[in-house]
Motif scaffolding. Structure first.
Motif, mmCIF file in Angstrom:
data_model
loop_
_atom_site.group_PDB
_atom_site.id
_atom_site.type_symbol
_atom_site.label_atom_id
_atom_site.label_comp_id
_atom_site.label_asym_id
_atom_site.label_seq_id
_atom_site.Cartn_x
_atom_site.Cartn_y
_atom_site.Cartn_z
ATOM 1 N N CYS A 299 0.882 -1.180 0.000
ATOM 2 C CA CYS A 299 0.000 0.000 0.000
ATOM 3 C C CYS A 299 0.908 1.214 0.000
ATOM 4 O O CYS A 299 1.138 1.836 1.024
ATOM 5 C CB CYS A 299 -0.906 -0.016 1.226
ATOM 6 S SG CYS A 299 -2.143 -1.303 1.160
ATOM 7 N N ALA A 301 1.210 4.266 -1.845
ATOM 8 C CA ALA A 301 1.004 5.681 -2.150
ATOM 9 C C ALA A 301 0.694 6.499 -0.888
ATOM 10 O O ALA A 301 0.014 5.992 -0.002
ATOM 11 C CB ALA A 301 -0.159 5.810 -3.134
ATOM 12 N N PRO A 302 1.214 7.728 -0.776
ATOM 13 C CA PRO A 302 1.960 8.493 -1.792
ATOM 14 C C PRO A 302 3.468 8.254 -1.804
ATOM 15 O O PRO A 302 4.201 9.002 -2.441
ATOM 16 C CB PRO A 302 1.645 9.940 -1.391
ATOM 17 C CG PRO A 302 1.471 9.892 0.095
ATOM 18 C CD PRO A 302 0.866 8.552 0.402
ATOM 19 N N GLY A 303 3.960 7.249 -1.108
ATOM 20 C CA GLY A 303 5.346 6.857 -1.317
ATOM 21 C C GLY A 303 6.325 7.222 -0.216
ATOM 22 O O GLY A 303 7.537 7.029 -0.380
ATOM 23 N N GLY A 304 5.844 7.746 0.899
ATOM 24 C CA GLY A 304 6.748 8.150 1.987
ATOM 25 C C GLY A 304 7.640 7.004 2.449
ATOM 26 O O GLY A 304 8.853 7.183 2.628
ATOM 27 N N LYS A 305 7.046 5.839 2.601
ATOM 28 C CA LYS A 305 7.838 4.714 3.124
ATOM 29 C C LYS A 305 8.556 3.955 2.006
ATOM 30 O O LYS A 305 9.650 3.450 2.215
ATOM 31 C CB LYS A 305 6.945 3.789 3.957
ATOM 32 C CG LYS A 305 6.371 4.529 5.160
ATOM 33 C CD LYS A 305 5.567 3.686 6.078
ATOM 34 C CE LYS A 305 4.920 4.519 7.155
ATOM 35 N NZ LYS A 305 3.790 5.357 6.656
ATOM 36 N N ASP A 323 -0.328 -0.106 -5.266
ATOM 37 C CA ASP A 323 -1.445 0.619 -4.653
ATOM 38 C C ASP A 323 -2.629 0.486 -5.593
ATOM 39 O O ASP A 323 -2.453 0.378 -6.806
ATOM 40 C CB ASP A 323 -1.110 2.103 -4.427
ATOM 41 C CG ASP A 323 -1.960 2.719 -3.329
ATOM 42 O OD1 ASP A 323 -1.463 2.898 -2.206
ATOM 43 O OD2 ASP A 323 -3.156 3.014 -3.600
ATOM 44 N N ARG A 324 -3.822 0.506 -5.026
ATOM 45 C CA ARG A 324 -4.971 0.338 -5.929
ATOM 46 C C ARG A 324 -5.420 1.662 -6.538
ATOM 47 O O ARG A 324 -6.221 1.681 -7.455
ATOM 48 C CB ARG A 324 -6.122 -0.339 -5.213
ATOM 49 C CG ARG A 324 -6.882 0.534 -4.266
ATOM 50 C CD ARG A 324 -8.146 -0.139 -3.797
ATOM 51 N NE ARG A 324 -8.708 0.637 -2.707
ATOM 52 C CZ ARG A 324 -9.581 0.176 -1.837
ATOM 53 N NH1 ARG A 324 -9.975 -1.061 -1.913
ATOM 54 N NH2 ARG A 324 -10.051 0.933 -0.886
ATOM 55 N N ARG A 328 -3.118 8.268 -6.793
ATOM 56 C CA ARG A 328 -2.165 8.401 -5.691
ATOM 57 C C ARG A 328 -0.816 7.763 -6.054
ATOM 58 O O ARG A 328 0.232 8.230 -5.616
ATOM 59 C CB ARG A 328 -2.747 7.763 -4.419
ATOM 60 C CG ARG A 328 -3.780 8.657 -3.737
ATOM 61 C CD ARG A 328 -4.549 7.946 -2.660
ATOM 62 N NE ARG A 328 -3.755 7.521 -1.527
ATOM 63 C CZ ARG A 328 -3.326 8.313 -0.551
ATOM 64 N NH1 ARG A 328 -3.609 9.598 -0.588
ATOM 65 N NH2 ARG A 328 -2.612 7.855 0.450
ATOM 66 N N ASP A 350 -5.208 -4.115 -6.898
ATOM 67 C CA ASP A 350 -5.902 -4.338 -5.635
ATOM 68 C C ASP A 350 -5.111 -5.418 -4.910
ATOM 69 O O ASP A 350 -5.106 -6.581 -5.322
ATOM 70 C CB ASP A 350 -7.338 -4.795 -5.914
ATOM 71 C CG ASP A 350 -8.093 -5.071 -4.617
ATOM 72 O OD1 ASP A 350 -7.439 -5.187 -3.553
ATOM 73 O OD2 ASP A 350 -9.324 -5.173 -4.665
ATOM 74 N N ALA A 351 -4.441 -5.037 -3.850
ATOM 75 C CA ALA A 351 -3.510 -5.956 -3.187
ATOM 76 C C ALA A 351 -4.210 -7.056 -2.396
ATOM 77 O O ALA A 351 -3.546 -7.935 -1.846
ATOM 78 C CB ALA A 351 -2.548 -5.175 -2.283
ATOM 79 N N ASP A 371 1.692 -0.986 4.955
ATOM 80 C CA ASP A 371 1.295 0.222 5.688
ATOM 81 C C ASP A 371 -0.181 0.413 5.337
ATOM 82 O O ASP A 371 -0.516 1.073 4.369
ATOM 83 C CB ASP A 371 2.164 1.391 5.198
ATOM 84 C CG ASP A 371 1.903 2.658 5.969
ATOM 85 O OD1 ASP A 371 1.635 2.588 7.178
ATOM 86 O OD2 ASP A 371 1.978 3.741 5.347
HETATM 87 C C1 LIG Z 1 -1.768 4.574 4.734
HETATM 88 S S1 LIG Z 1 -1.819 4.809 3.047
HETATM 89 C C2 LIG Z 1 -0.185 4.348 2.587
HETATM 90 C C3 LIG Z 1 0.833 5.429 2.879
HETATM 91 C C4 LIG Z 1 2.195 5.090 2.292
HETATM 92 N N1 LIG Z 1 2.675 3.807 2.736
HETATM 93 C C5 LIG Z 1 3.220 6.141 2.655
HETATM 94 O O1 LIG Z 1 3.995 5.947 3.584
HETATM 95 O O2 LIG Z 1 3.243 7.174 1.987
HETATM 96 C C6 LIG Z 1 -2.740 3.443 2.522
HETATM 97 C C7 LIG Z 1 -2.788 3.235 1.011
HETATM 98 O O3 LIG Z 1 -3.439 1.992 0.787
HETATM 99 C C8 LIG Z 1 -4.069 2.042 -0.461
HETATM 100 N N2 LIG Z 1 -5.022 0.932 -0.539
HETATM 101 C C9 LIG Z 1 -6.224 0.813 0.076
HETATM 102 N N3 LIG Z 1 -6.774 -0.370 -0.238
HETATM 103 C C10 LIG Z 1 -5.916 -1.020 -1.060
HETATM 104 C C11 LIG Z 1 -5.936 -2.274 -1.739
HETATM 105 N N4 LIG Z 1 -6.964 -3.131 -1.614
HETATM 106 N N5 LIG Z 1 -4.877 -2.595 -2.514
HETATM 107 C C12 LIG Z 1 -3.842 -1.748 -2.660
HETATM 108 N N6 LIG Z 1 -3.781 -0.543 -2.042
HETATM 109 C C13 LIG Z 1 -4.800 -0.185 -1.262
HETATM 110 C C14 LIG Z 1 -4.669 3.436 -0.487
HETATM 111 O O4 LIG Z 1 -4.902 3.837 -1.822
HETATM 112 C C15 LIG Z 1 -3.580 4.263 0.215
HETATM 113 O O5 LIG Z 1 -2.756 4.869 -0.741
#
Ligand SMILES: C[S@@+](CC[C@H](N)C(=O)[O-])C[C@H]1O[C@@H](n2cnc3c(N)ncnc32)[C@H](O)[C@@H]1O
Length: 483
Positions: A299, A301-305, A323-324, A328, A350-351, A371
């Protein structure tokens, strides 16, 4: 009383900051998926000067942080029921009350007149004007030090530990009858969330968390060690006019300016740093990323980690950022390009659908970071608009989604590989309980460590991470993953 939903000010027309704030608030409340921070930054890029950018940020975030309290106050002075007031008129009332009672530097006349003028529909202006005038006339304001006590808690509001407002009528719920409802009113949080925190943390800690969520969130950046040292970053930011100092972690810098000013600096655009809170900065290192490894960020986006993972191994790993949300994910691509990283590729997926990821990269991963999407209950100072989305139903949906994502993470992990699960939530269902359920269902997974942080303990955000490992040892990789 309906305003015409379809009549925002014409695009391109000269609009004052309050009109811009009103439209952003309207979108946050009526267009699902609108992030206040992103909208404010986009508006700021559209040519506002420094003073207007700061005022816009203050207005939008001030209203979102204190919204429930503002609504209680405005409703008490309105003879139209709150839910019957037109949506944009409600935003104008929130903006007006916030300026009248919270912002000392704005004259009452301007607070009222400009909030009313920000309304595109002239028909609702007299009503908003009348309510704001009644608030201004009816609310007595005193410095906190001059408060002699004795006022009913239903008629009294302390503001930021510096002043106190007295209301001529009962505005807030009675704490003797329902403490959660009262704290919800005066600290502007949903009552159900306050009730669950009261049950878990007790009154004192809950009050501290609630008060903390009303403060402005501090701004931290992570230095991109591949481009600069922390000292070089500090010097460059100072040369560009920003006040800043060392953060609490070796790679962290605290910036004393709004994000809109930081992202306009050369240090930022040249990829010397990334906006990231210190609690979030602790997550990627838990994966212990190494050059040559194949890593999956489920997961991303937006890519911080993701970008932190890449920086930690000097861009020597191959990282799949999934990311789905394609929109983002574009921000991950931008961050990767800005930071000068080569080892990250992005995939819209979709993960929860493990097969789609396996189809792209059949080999299992040395490390997986999840994350997860969560309630955001640890970051409400930063994302105040998330408060009202935290309902039992939403929590149940989220925990189900997190469990599915964890299943994919485990399935894509190499024996001996590490899995880091993190959230920016304070809720046990999303954190410890989620991990316990994973351990119970997967005997091959062991828990190495976990850490949860309340926003009151950290300099910034609250959150949680668990470091897990898949038992066993896979075949050592004979080639670097990128070859
Ligand atoms: C907490 S944010 C991630 C922040 C990111 N790791 C960072 O540090 O910048 C959660 C992310 O999960 C994505 N997400 C939600 N459901 C998902 C799914 N089923 N498959 C993939 N990504 C998903 C959202 O689009 C969102 O970008």
């Amino acid at each position: 009383m309906a305003d015409s939903e379809a009549t925002p000010p014409p695009a391109g027309a000269k609009r004052n900051v309050r009109a811009l704030a009103l439209e952003i608030l309207f979108e946050v409340h009526h267009k699902p998926g609108t992030f206040a921070q992103e909208r404010v930054q986009a508006a700021a890029r559209g040519g506002l000067n420094k003073r207007d950018r700061r005022f816009l940020t203050e207005l939008v975030f001030g209203v979102l942080r204190h919204e429930r309290t503002l609504d209680r106050i405005a409703a008490a002075f309105s003879d139209v029921k709150w839910h019957e007031i037109a949506p944009r008129a409600r935003e104008a009332l929130r903006l007006g009350v916030y300026q009248l009672l919270w912002l000392d530097g704005v004259p009452a006349f301007a607070s009222i007149h400009e909030s009313v003028a920000a309304l595109p529909d002239k028909r609702v202006r007299p009503f908003v004007n009348a309510v704001l005038r009644a608030v201004d006339r009816g609310v007595r304001r005193l410095p906190l030090a001059k408060d002699r006590g004795g006022a009913s808690p239903r008629k009294r509001l302390e503001i930021e530990g510096r002043k106190v407002c007295f209301f001529p009528k009962e505005v807030f719920a009675d704490p003797a009858k329902d403490l959660a409802a009262h704290l919800a009113d005066v600290f502007a949080h949903p009552p159900a969330l306050v009730a669950r925190w009261l049950a878990r943390h007790g009154e004192e800690k809950t009050r501290a968390i609630l008060a903390r969520n009303l403060e402005q969130a501090p701004l931290f950046v992570r230095v991109n060690r591949r481009k600069a040292t922390r000292e070089q970053l500090l010097e460059r930011l100072r040369n560009e006019g920003l006040k800043c100092g060392e953060g609490n972690l070796p790679e962290s810098v605290r910036v004393l300016a709004p994000p809109t000013e930081l992202v306009a600096t050369g240090a930022f655009t040249d990829g010397w740093c990334t906006v990231q809170d210190e609690t979030a900065m602790k997550v990627a290192p838990q994966l212990e990323p190494k050059a040559g490894q194949l890593l999956l960020d489920l997961c991303a986006a937006p890519g911080g980690k993701t970008t932190h993972l890449a920086e930690l191994c000097d861009d020597g790993a191959t990282i799949l950022a999934a990311d789905r949300d394609e929109g983002r994910l574009e921000r991950v691509r931008e961050a990767v390009a800005r930071l000068g990283l080569k080892g990250v590729s992005c995939m819209t997926v979709d993960a929860t659908d493990e097969a789609s990821i396996r189809a792209v990269t059949p080999a299992p991963y040395d490390g997986v970071l999840l994350d997860a999407p969560c309630s955001n209950s640890g970051v409400l100072a930063r994302r105040p608009e998330a408060k009202d989305r935290i309902t039992p139903e939403h929590l149940a949906e989220l925990t189900e989604l997190q469990a599915k994502l964890l299943k994919t993470a485990v399935a894509r992990l190499f024996p001996g590989g590490r899995l880091v699960y993190s959230t920016c939530s304070l809720e046990p269902e999303e954190n410890e309980e989620q991990v316990r359920a994973l351990l119970a269902a997967n005997r091959e997974i062991e828990l190495l460590s976990e850490e949860s942080t309340l926003p009151t303990e950290a300099g910034g955000d609250g959150g949680y991470f668990a470091v897990l490992k898949k038992k066993g040892q896979g075949l050592p990789r004979m080639t670097t993953a990128r070859s």
